[in-house]
Scaffold this active site. Sequence first.
Site, PDB file in Angstrom:
ATOM      1  CG  HIS A  41     -27.415 -20.082   2.526  1.00  0.00           C
ATOM      2  ND1 HIS A  41     -26.099 -19.843   2.768  1.00  0.00           N
ATOM      3  CD2 HIS A  41     -28.012 -18.865   2.494  1.00  0.00           C
ATOM      4  CE1 HIS A  41     -25.899 -18.545   2.927  1.00  0.00           C
ATOM      5  NE2 HIS A  41     -27.048 -17.923   2.755  1.00  0.00           N
ATOM      6  CB  SER A  74     -16.904  -1.270 -14.919  1.00  0.00           C
ATOM      7  OG  SER A  74     -18.159  -1.104 -14.287  1.00  0.00           O
ATOM      8  CG  ASP A 188     -26.085 -16.187  -7.799  1.00  0.00           C
ATOM      9  OD1 ASP A 188     -27.098 -16.753  -7.369  1.00  0.00           O
ATOM     10  OD2 ASP A 188     -25.348 -15.455  -7.093  1.00  0.00           O
TER      11      ASP A 188
HETATM   12  P1  ADP Z   1     -24.310  -9.235  -5.907  1.00  0.00           P
HETATM   13  O1  ADP Z   1     -23.904 -10.304  -6.843  1.00  0.00           O
HETATM   14  O2  ADP Z   1     -25.355  -9.661  -4.936  1.00  0.00           O
HETATM   15  O3  ADP Z   1     -24.702  -7.960  -6.585  1.00  0.00           O
HETATM   16  P2  ADP Z   1     -21.591  -9.561  -5.081  1.00  0.00           P
HETATM   17  O4  ADP Z   1     -20.824  -9.067  -3.898  1.00  0.00           O
HETATM   18  O5  ADP Z   1     -21.655 -10.995  -5.333  1.00  0.00           O
HETATM   19  O6  ADP Z   1     -23.040  -8.895  -5.004  1.00  0.00           O
HETATM   20  O7  ADP Z   1     -20.962  -8.916  -6.391  1.00  0.00           O
HETATM   21  C1  ADP Z   1     -20.836  -7.516  -6.496  1.00  0.00           C
HETATM   22  C2  ADP Z   1     -19.462  -7.168  -7.034  1.00  0.00           C
HETATM   23  O8  ADP Z   1     -19.371  -7.566  -8.426  1.00  0.00           O
HETATM   24  C3  ADP Z   1     -19.209  -5.676  -7.057  1.00  0.00           C
HETATM   25  O9  ADP Z   1     -18.725  -5.212  -5.805  1.00  0.00           O
HETATM   26  C4  ADP Z   1     -18.174  -5.566  -8.147  1.00  0.00           C
HETATM   27  O10 ADP Z   1     -16.900  -5.914  -7.664  1.00  0.00           O
HETATM   28  C5  ADP Z   1     -18.628  -6.615  -9.146  1.00  0.00           C
HETATM   29  N1  ADP Z   1     -19.500  -6.024 -10.163  1.00  0.00           N
HETATM   30  C6  ADP Z   1     -20.822  -6.254 -10.321  1.00  0.00           C
HETATM   31  N2  ADP Z   1     -21.320  -5.527 -11.342  1.00  0.00           N
HETATM   32  C7  ADP Z   1     -20.303  -4.823 -11.837  1.00  0.00           C
HETATM   33  C8  ADP Z   1     -20.152  -3.866 -12.903  1.00  0.00           C
HETATM   34  N3  ADP Z   1     -21.190  -3.499 -13.652  1.00  0.00           N
HETATM   35  N4  ADP Z   1     -18.928  -3.359 -13.111  1.00  0.00           N
HETATM   36  C9  ADP Z   1     -17.879  -3.731 -12.374  1.00  0.00           C
HETATM   37  N5  ADP Z   1     -17.942  -4.614 -11.364  1.00  0.00           N
HETATM   38  C10 ADP Z   1     -19.126  -5.147 -11.089  1.00  0.00           C
HETATM   39 MG    MG Z   2     -23.062 -12.142  -6.265  1.00  0.00          MG
END
Ligand code: ADP
Ligand code: MG
Length: 398
Positions: A41, A74, A188
């Site tokens: 943060h 995906s 990130d």
């Molecule tokens: P984190 O980045 O911590 O994993 P976030 O909430 O920031 O969590 O992002 C996750 C979201 O990103 C998923 O819910 C989806 O919408 C999208 N996402 C991540 N990886 C994929 C993937 N391989 N295919 C499709 N969508 C994805």
């Molecule tokens: Mg994320």
Amino acid sequence: MTDATPQPVSSAARTLFTELTGAEPVGLWSAPGRVNLIGEHTDYNDGFVLPFAIEQRTHVALGTRPDGRIRVISTVDPVPVEIPLADLDLLFPDDRTDVPEWATYPLGVAWALLRTTGARAASVTGVDLAIASSVPIGAGLSSSAAIEGAVAMALNETWNLGLDRVALARVGRTAENEAVGAPTGIMDQMASMLGRADAAIFLDCRSLDTDIVDLGFAAAGLELVVIDSGVAHSHATGGYAERRAACERGAVIMAVTALRDLSVADLPRAAELMDDVTFRRVRHVVTENQRVLDTVQTLRERGPHAIGDLLLASHASMRDDFEISVPELDTAVEAAMAAGAVGARMTGGGFGGAAIALVAHDKVKTVKDAAATAFAASGFAPPTVFTVVPSSGARNDP
Ligand code: ADP
Ligand code: MG
């Protein structure tokens, strides 16, 4: 307890592409998830972070098409989403709910790339993108930056846009902030774009200056263990926005541009000027910035065995001052330390996700077992525990 070891998934992206189109892709790109070693943060407060890219990656297989449309699929959803490139402007930012949320990530990157470069939709080729990932979703390992980075690299090269890695990281953030609608910082994306084997990225989130910091975990006989609590977090809602607002409030009260402009010496004055909650939010950010600087210096001067106390202090600050931990993450940290970890802390945005522990090679199994036992004793669902290895950033794969 289950083990999630990294799987090669580039072939899964290729297979998905072939199933979708009946053809071979013209190229494969990938970008990694990341672990933030320390600096939580601090990014949206213009401060410092120290993430590293991990082996787990999101892969994109891309093919071109002559009709000016973009189609994405995906492995997380069997239904492809297709739209004319010229209509991306209609979708974002206001009508994003016309497509499933996952599709706003790749489509949002395409939209942000066109907007950033000023390229017209009609001047670039249509594309099919098939996406497969070994980055666990919502575990605090930034699957979002991985999908953004892989798609941004793929389209930047396919469309000959000529953006460099930092510009592509900015595009990823624009997509996440404006197309997806999640108010996240740029850490990130920078980690995913700039990662190096065996090293972390020391990032100044104000200037976007970066410095590579050797981690030397393997040489020191250490491994980085991730304990994924399985508790879902959501950046787009609730606590995250409230924490950001508290930070902005604190900066206004102290008459600075961002909390980055305060140092530990300013905290007594801050305590006098603001309410207790705002002060503790501010104190977390200010001390966390200092801990990042101390961690970089400690790694360089004394090596990774010496950073344990900084990791623990970071966790305590997030738990007590920023109040973004959950019982599962506190349990993970305590269990890891009791089992002999060098240091441990929750990582990521908080309210769930994962903890990390820096562990001597011969204690990794003990720490994994201790986490599983402690979760069971507290009545929590079993954690997913695995090791991560600092790895290289986004790339065009053969
Ligand atoms: P984190 O980045 O911590 O994993 P976030 O909430 O920031 O969590 O992002 C996750 C979201 O990103 C998923 O819910 C989806 O919408 C999208 N996402 C991540 N990886 C994929 C993937 N391989 N295919 C499709 N969508 C994805
Ligand atoms: Mg994320």
